[in-house]
Scaffold this motif. Sequence first.
Motif, PDB file in Angstrom:
ATOM      1  N   ARG A  10      -8.077   2.462  -6.837  1.00  0.00           N
ATOM      2  CA  ARG A  10      -9.402   2.567  -7.462  1.00  0.00           C
ATOM      3  C   ARG A  10     -10.063   1.181  -7.565  1.00  0.00           C
ATOM      4  O   ARG A  10     -11.259   1.038  -7.313  1.00  0.00           O
ATOM      5  CB  ARG A  10      -9.296   3.227  -8.834  1.00  0.00           C
ATOM      6  CG  ARG A  10      -8.974   4.708  -8.759  1.00  0.00           C
ATOM      7  CD  ARG A  10      -8.745   5.327 -10.136  1.00  0.00           C
ATOM      8  NE  ARG A  10      -8.195   6.668 -10.040  1.00  0.00           N
ATOM      9  CZ  ARG A  10      -8.918   7.767  -9.889  1.00  0.00           C
ATOM     10  NH1 ARG A  10     -10.224   7.708  -9.838  1.00  0.00           N
ATOM     11  NH2 ARG A  10      -8.330   8.953  -9.814  1.00  0.00           N
ATOM     12  N   LEU A  33     -14.936  11.010   0.456  1.00  0.00           N
ATOM     13  CA  LEU A  33     -15.139   9.575   0.682  1.00  0.00           C
ATOM     14  C   LEU A  33     -16.024   9.363   1.908  1.00  0.00           C
ATOM     15  O   LEU A  33     -17.235   9.341   1.791  1.00  0.00           O
ATOM     16  CB  LEU A  33     -13.778   8.866   0.848  1.00  0.00           C
ATOM     17  CG  LEU A  33     -12.855   8.887  -0.371  1.00  0.00           C
ATOM     18  CD1 LEU A  33     -11.553   8.166  -0.073  1.00  0.00           C
ATOM     19  CD2 LEU A  33     -13.530   8.284  -1.585  1.00  0.00           C
ATOM     20  N   TYR A  73     -10.489  11.315  -1.721  1.00  0.00           N
ATOM     21  CA  TYR A  73      -9.707  10.341  -2.473  1.00  0.00           C
ATOM     22  C   TYR A  73      -8.238  10.759  -2.503  1.00  0.00           C
ATOM     23  O   TYR A  73      -7.341   9.929  -2.365  1.00  0.00           O
ATOM     24  CB  TYR A  73     -10.251  10.177  -3.899  1.00  0.00           C
ATOM     25  CG  TYR A  73      -9.435   9.173  -4.670  1.00  0.00           C
ATOM     26  CD1 TYR A  73      -9.552   7.818  -4.393  1.00  0.00           C
ATOM     27  CD2 TYR A  73      -8.504   9.573  -5.621  1.00  0.00           C
ATOM     28  CE1 TYR A  73      -8.768   6.882  -5.055  1.00  0.00           C
ATOM     29  CE2 TYR A  73      -7.716   8.647  -6.285  1.00  0.00           C
ATOM     30  CZ  TYR A  73      -7.859   7.301  -5.992  1.00  0.00           C
ATOM     31  OH  TYR A  73      -7.067   6.380  -6.627  1.00  0.00           O
TER      32      TYR A  73
END
Length: 87
Positions: A10, A33, A73
């Motif tokens: 992250r 993403l 993600y």
Amino acid sequence: MSTKTDRELRRILADVLGLKAEQVAAFDADTGLFGHLPELDSMSVAGLLTEMEDRLGFIIDDDEIDGELLETYGSLLAFAEAKRTGE
């Protein structure tokens, strides 16, 4: 439950893509993403992968990079966690 790899990934996404920490903190496994984040384009992919190698301590081979890797993600995190455990 967040893992060390999750927290670091992250931070990498926030740093490389210039995203706000709050935005990245809200990512879940299904967060799109590539193709969903305007900041993650073909030019920023190389920087992202290089930072992952440097900060997470593994090497990414060219044949490991495909469209699914950066799709969500969750897929990126699963890849990073597998690489860190050497699987």
